[in-house]
Motif scaffolding. Structure first.
Motif, PDB file in Angstrom:
ATOM      1  N   CYS A  58       0.824  -1.206   0.000  1.00  0.00           N
ATOM      2  CA  CYS A  58       0.000   0.000   0.000  1.00  0.00           C
ATOM      3  C   CYS A  58       0.861   1.261   0.000  1.00  0.00           C
ATOM      4  O   CYS A  58       2.021   1.246   0.413  1.00  0.00           O
ATOM      5  N   ASP A  59       0.272   2.352  -0.459  1.00  0.00           N
ATOM      6  CA  ASP A  59       0.929   3.656  -0.446  1.00  0.00           C
ATOM      7  C   ASP A  59       0.398   4.561   0.655  1.00  0.00           C
ATOM      8  O   ASP A  59       1.020   5.568   0.981  1.00  0.00           O
ATOM      9  N   LEU A  60      -0.763   4.219   1.197  1.00  0.00           N
ATOM     10  CA  LEU A  60      -1.424   5.094   2.167  1.00  0.00           C
ATOM     11  C   LEU A  60      -2.179   4.256   3.179  1.00  0.00           C
ATOM     12  O   LEU A  60      -2.903   3.325   2.810  1.00  0.00           O
ATOM     13  N   LEU A  61      -2.013   4.591   4.455  1.00  0.00           N
ATOM     14  CA  LEU A  61      -2.818   3.990   5.518  1.00  0.00           C
ATOM     15  C   LEU A  61      -3.700   5.076   6.114  1.00  0.00           C
ATOM     16  O   LEU A  61      -3.202   6.130   6.525  1.00  0.00           O
ATOM     17  N   LEU A  62      -5.003   4.831   6.126  1.00  0.00           N
ATOM     18  CA  LEU A  62      -5.942   5.723   6.800  1.00  0.00           C
ATOM     19  C   LEU A  62      -6.151   5.204   8.214  1.00  0.00           C
ATOM     20  O   LEU A  62      -6.662   4.098   8.404  1.00  0.00           O
ATOM     21  N   ALA A  63      -5.736   5.985   9.202  1.00  0.00           N
ATOM     22  CA  ALA A  63      -5.920   5.616  10.607  1.00  0.00           C
ATOM     23  C   ALA A  63      -7.204   6.280  11.096  1.00  0.00           C
ATOM     24  O   ALA A  63      -7.224   7.478  11.386  1.00  0.00           O
ATOM     25  N   VAL A  64      -8.286   5.510  11.159  1.00  0.00           N
ATOM     26  CA  VAL A  64      -9.596   6.040  11.534  1.00  0.00           C
ATOM     27  C   VAL A  64      -9.649   6.125  13.059  1.00  0.00           C
ATOM     28  O   VAL A  64      -9.557   5.115  13.755  1.00  0.00           O
ATOM     29  N   MET A  65      -9.808   7.342  13.583  1.00  0.00           N
ATOM     30  CA  MET A  65      -9.644   7.573  15.016  1.00  0.00           C
ATOM     31  C   MET A  65     -10.823   8.358  15.577  1.00  0.00           C
ATOM     32  O   MET A  65     -11.153   9.431  15.074  1.00  0.00           O
ATOM     33  N   GLY A  66     -11.441   7.817  16.626  1.00  0.00           N
ATOM     34  CA  GLY A  66     -12.515   8.513  17.306  1.00  0.00           C
ATOM     35  C   GLY A  66     -12.032   9.142  18.598  1.00  0.00           C
ATOM     36  O   GLY A  66     -10.841   9.119  18.930  1.00  0.00           O
ATOM     37  N   HIS A  67     -12.971   9.682  19.354  1.00  0.00           N
ATOM     38  CA  HIS A  67     -12.614  10.378  20.593  1.00  0.00           C
ATOM     39  C   HIS A  67     -12.002   9.440  21.636  1.00  0.00           C
ATOM     40  O   HIS A  67     -11.238   9.878  22.496  1.00  0.00           O
ATOM     41  N   GLY A  68     -12.325   8.153  21.564  1.00  0.00           N
ATOM     42  CA  GLY A  68     -11.790   7.220  22.557  1.00  0.00           C
ATOM     43  C   GLY A  68     -10.680   6.338  22.039  1.00  0.00           C
ATOM     44  O   GLY A  68     -10.356   5.321  22.661  1.00  0.00           O
ATOM     45  N   TRP A  69     -10.068   6.722  20.924  1.00  0.00           N
ATOM     46  CA  TRP A  69      -9.109   5.852  20.237  1.00  0.00           C
ATOM     47  C   TRP A  69      -7.993   5.363  21.156  1.00  0.00           C
ATOM     48  O   TRP A  69      -7.672   4.172  21.179  1.00  0.00           O
ATOM     49  N   ALA A  70      -7.380   6.252  21.908  1.00  0.00           N
ATOM     50  CA  ALA A  70      -6.245   5.868  22.752  1.00  0.00           C
ATOM     51  C   ALA A  70      -6.672   5.237  24.070  1.00  0.00           C
ATOM     52  O   ALA A  70      -5.835   4.686  24.790  1.00  0.00           O
ATOM     53  N   LEU A 112      -6.077  14.365  17.864  1.00  0.00           N
ATOM     54  CA  LEU A 112      -5.008  13.380  17.848  1.00  0.00           C
ATOM     55  C   LEU A 112      -4.472  13.214  19.269  1.00  0.00           C
ATOM     56  O   LEU A 112      -4.392  14.189  20.025  1.00  0.00           O
ATOM     57  N   PRO A 113      -4.110  12.001  19.659  1.00  0.00           N
ATOM     58  CA  PRO A 113      -3.530  11.828  20.995  1.00  0.00           C
ATOM     59  C   PRO A 113      -2.184  12.525  21.088  1.00  0.00           C
ATOM     60  O   PRO A 113      -1.486  12.709  20.086  1.00  0.00           O
ATOM     61  N   ASP A 114      -1.818  12.929  22.285  1.00  0.00           N
ATOM     62  CA  ASP A 114      -0.483  13.477  22.508  1.00  0.00           C
ATOM     63  C   ASP A 114       0.553  12.378  22.317  1.00  0.00           C
ATOM     64  O   ASP A 114       0.288  11.195  22.602  1.00  0.00           O
ATOM     65  N   ALA A 115       1.734  12.766  21.865  1.00  0.00           N
ATOM     66  CA  ALA A 115       2.802  11.788  21.668  1.00  0.00           C
ATOM     67  C   ALA A 115       3.092  11.020  22.952  1.00  0.00           C
ATOM     68  O   ALA A 115       3.392   9.822  22.922  1.00  0.00           O
ATOM     69  N   ALA A 116       2.981  11.696  24.091  1.00  0.00           N
ATOM     70  CA  ALA A 116       3.285  11.049  25.374  1.00  0.00           C
ATOM     71  C   ALA A 116       2.303   9.930  25.706  1.00  0.00           C
ATOM     72  O   ALA A 116       2.606   9.056  26.530  1.00  0.00           O
ATOM     73  N   GLU A 117       1.121   9.940  25.079  1.00  0.00           N
ATOM     74  CA  GLU A 117       0.120   8.905  25.329  1.00  0.00           C
ATOM     75  C   GLU A 117       0.379   7.637  24.532  1.00  0.00           C
ATOM     76  O   GLU A 117      -0.261   6.612  24.778  1.00  0.00           O
ATOM     77  N   LEU A 118       1.295   7.702  23.571  1.00  0.00           N
ATOM     78  CA  LEU A 118       1.443   6.622  22.606  1.00  0.00           C
ATOM     79  C   LEU A 118       2.696   5.792  22.858  1.00  0.00           C
ATOM     80  O   LEU A 118       3.718   6.311  23.316  1.00  0.00           O
ATOM     81  N   PRO A 119       2.644   4.501  22.528  1.00  0.00           N
ATOM     82  CA  PRO A 119       3.856   3.679  22.584  1.00  0.00           C
ATOM     83  C   PRO A 119       4.912   4.215  21.621  1.00  0.00           C
ATOM     84  O   PRO A 119       4.595   4.899  20.641  1.00  0.00           O
ATOM     85  N   ASP A 120       6.154   3.879  21.891  1.00  0.00           N
ATOM     86  CA  ASP A 120       7.261   4.431  21.109  1.00  0.00           C
ATOM     87  C   ASP A 120       7.117   4.183  19.611  1.00  0.00           C
ATOM     88  O   ASP A 120       7.430   5.055  18.798  1.00  0.00           O
ATOM     89  N   ASP A 121       6.634   2.981  19.231  1.00  0.00           N
ATOM     90  CA  ASP A 121       6.647   2.641  17.810  1.00  0.00           C
ATOM     91  C   ASP A 121       5.574   3.360  17.001  1.00  0.00           C
ATOM     92  O   ASP A 121       5.611   3.338  15.768  1.00  0.00           O
ATOM     93  N   ILE A 122       4.619   4.020  17.662  1.00  0.00           N
ATOM     94  CA  ILE A 122       3.625   4.808  16.922  1.00  0.00           C
ATOM     95  C   ILE A 122       3.570   6.255  17.410  1.00  0.00           C
ATOM     96  O   ILE A 122       2.629   6.986  17.100  1.00  0.00           O
TER      97      ILE A 122
END
Length: 206
Positions: A58-70, A112-122
């Protein structure tokens, strides 16, 4: 033909929005251009191999994210996104690692979630510009989303080509009709109809 656009979503976060976007994208760009796991993977196939094989092409990934995603949790109360084996996380991590464009689709204007909320690889996901998609105003939000997809994958052929209009030369859209079953988008004297019936049956994706 390998799909060019990969739809990443979590049903527990955004309900049927992921499958709904998949349907609209296939109508806009073609049946073979979009990958969504439950629809695209044949019965009996090896799920991890099919996912990674499709994503790599693929060339593009759509990350579908709602208010509770993280914040979505598993049965034990742990955040799904903290599990290295969580497929929503793994798909995004692989796309980022492989240099695939990642476009967050912010359902109902979710932040979008804050970077601090996310695991390192994402963690880099927090730095990606996204598109807003409001299911109750899809007749407004589909055109810019389709444009964003086309800009990310310029050689992706559209089944309903847009003709430029106005001094700026950019594509504009005139909404001619919208109801519960279909939406018409037209420009320069054209009209494009999208029919959205009940979504295909899917097994529950966490």
């Amino acid at each position: 033909m390998a799909p060019r656009v990969f739809v990443n979503f979590r049903r527990a976060d955004t309900g049927a929005t992921g499958p709904h976007l998949d349907t609209a994208l296939r109508q806009e760009f073609g049946e073979q251009e979009v990958f969504r796991d439950q629809r695209s993977i044949r019965k009996g196939a090896h799920f991890p191999a099919e996912i990674t094989g499709a994503l790599r092409k693929c060339d593009l990934l759509l990350a579908v994210m709602g208010h509770g995603w993280a914040a979505v949790t598993d049965g034990a109360g742990h955040r799904c996104i903290d599990d290295p084996e969580d497929w929503v996380r793994k798909e995004i991590a692989l796309a980022l690692a492989w240099g695939i464009t990642v476009l967050p689709v912010r359902v109902d204007g979710a932040d979008l979630p804050d970077a601090a909320e996310l695991p390192d690889d994402i963690r880099d996901l927090a730095r990606h510009q996204g598109e807003i998609f409001r299911p109750h105003q899809e007749h407004i939000d589909f055109p810019p989303l389709f444009e964003a997809v086309h800009k990310a994958v310029p050689d992706l052929r559209r089944r309903r080509p847009r003709r430029p209009q106005g001094d700026g030369g950019g594509a504009t859209y005139h909404i001619e009709r919208f109801d519960h079953g279909s939406a018409n988008f037209g420009g320069s004297g054209t009209a494009n109809t999208y029919n959205f019936g009940p979504e295909e049956d899917d097994e529950e994706r966490p």
